[in-house]
Design a protein around this motif. Structure first.
Motif, PDB file in Angstrom:
ATOM      1  N   MET A   1       0.918  -1.086   0.058  1.00  0.00           N
ATOM      2  CA  MET A   1       0.209  -0.083  -0.007  1.00  0.00           C
ATOM      3  C   MET A   1       0.845   1.291   0.016  1.00  0.00           C
ATOM      4  O   MET A   1       0.513   2.014  -1.059  1.00  0.00           O
ATOM      5  N   PRO A   2       1.780   1.277   0.823  1.00  0.00           N
ATOM      6  CA  PRO A   2       2.702   2.838   0.771  1.00  0.00           C
ATOM      7  C   PRO A   2       3.351   2.876  -0.565  1.00  0.00           C
ATOM      8  O   PRO A   2       3.353   4.098  -1.153  1.00  0.00           O
ATOM      9  N   GLN A   3       3.710   1.775  -1.169  1.00  0.00           N
ATOM     10  CA  GLN A   3       4.625   2.008  -2.563  1.00  0.00           C
ATOM     11  C   GLN A   3       3.307   2.501  -3.643  1.00  0.00           C
ATOM     12  O   GLN A   3       3.642   3.285  -4.275  1.00  0.00           O
ATOM     13  N   ALA A   4       2.272   2.109  -3.438  1.00  0.00           N
ATOM     14  CA  ALA A   4       1.140   2.661  -4.449  1.00  0.00           C
ATOM     15  C   ALA A   4       0.844   3.918  -4.246  1.00  0.00           C
ATOM     16  O   ALA A   4       0.809   4.749  -5.012  1.00  0.00           O
ATOM     17  N   TYR A   5       0.792   4.258  -2.927  1.00  0.00           N
ATOM     18  CA  TYR A   5       0.843   5.939  -2.525  1.00  0.00           C
ATOM     19  C   TYR A   5       1.608   6.717  -3.053  1.00  0.00           C
ATOM     20  O   TYR A   5       1.702   7.810  -3.535  1.00  0.00           O
ATOM     21  N   ARG A   6       2.984   6.130  -3.042  1.00  0.00           N
ATOM     22  CA  ARG A   6       4.195   6.976  -3.393  1.00  0.00           C
ATOM     23  C   ARG A   6       4.385   7.192  -4.927  1.00  0.00           C
ATOM     24  O   ARG A   6       4.530   7.964  -5.494  1.00  0.00           O
ATOM     25  N   LEU A   7       3.918   5.978  -5.620  1.00  0.00           N
ATOM     26  CA  LEU A   7       3.454   6.249  -7.098  1.00  0.00           C
ATOM     27  C   LEU A   7       2.464   6.888  -7.433  1.00  0.00           C
ATOM     28  O   LEU A   7       2.750   7.968  -8.461  1.00  0.00           O
ATOM     29  N   ASN A   8       1.330   7.047  -6.979  1.00  0.00           N
ATOM     30  CA  ASN A   8       0.027   7.811  -7.302  1.00  0.00           C
ATOM     31  C   ASN A   8       0.400   9.447  -6.950  1.00  0.00           C
ATOM     32  O   ASN A   8      -0.342  10.197  -7.251  1.00  0.00           O
ATOM     33  N   ASN A   9       1.070   9.627  -5.613  1.00  0.00           N
ATOM     34  CA  ASN A   9       0.926  10.651  -5.124  1.00  0.00           C
ATOM     35  C   ASN A   9       2.651  11.197  -4.513  1.00  0.00           C
ATOM     36  O   ASN A   9       3.016  11.190  -3.436  1.00  0.00           O
ATOM     37  N   PRO A  10       3.334  11.231  -5.624  1.00  0.00           N
ATOM     38  CA  PRO A  10       4.626  11.496  -5.422  1.00  0.00           C
ATOM     39  C   PRO A  10       4.831  12.909  -4.667  1.00  0.00           C
ATOM     40  O   PRO A  10       4.279  13.717  -4.694  1.00  0.00           O
ATOM     41  N   LEU A  11       6.037  12.944  -3.734  1.00  0.00           N
ATOM     42  CA  LEU A  11       6.317  13.878  -2.811  1.00  0.00           C
ATOM     43  C   LEU A  11       6.877  14.944  -3.622  1.00  0.00           C
ATOM     44  O   LEU A  11       7.577  14.950  -4.609  1.00  0.00           O
TER      45      LEU A  11
END
Length: 113
Positions: A1-11
């Motif tokens: 889940m954290p990897q998907a968030y980083r992909l879809n919502n880059p910092l």
């Protein structure tokens, strides 16, 4: 889940030149010690000066999650997703612990010092 968030919502970061201030060089407004709980939202409350922190459990696990804030917690309440209702939540200094159930979403409104 954290990897998907980083992909879809880059910092998004921005370089800020050095200036005077009271914030230390390294500062985190909020962090969570539970690897199966994600801090989804941090924003100003709709109706007052509080800070809304929305977290959710994504690992199908039960257990405590401790949130650690960069400032002391003056008060904390739990609300629904629309920020309605207010059930007091106990905190100690910079820490607040909530019990999470599988796939639960919790919305907390805090006043920080």
């Amino acid at each position: 889940m954290p990897q998907a968030y980083r992909l879809n919502n880059p910092l998004t970061a921005r370089l800020e030149p050095a200036h005077r201030g009271t914030v230390p060089a390294v500062f985190s407004l909020v962090s969570c010690d539970a690897p199966h709980v994600m801090i989804e939202t941090v924003k100003q409350a709709e109706s007052d000066e509080g800070v809304v922190v929305r977290i959710f459990e994504f690992g199908n696990r039960r257990g405590p999650a401790t949130l650690v804030f960069g400032r002391r917690i003056r008060s904390a309440v739990e609300t629904n997703l629309l920020e309605e209702g207010a059930t007091p939540v106990s905190s100690l200094g910079h820490r607040l612990t909530v019990d999470m159930t599988p796939y639960a979403i919790r919305t907390l409104v805090l006043r920080l010092a």
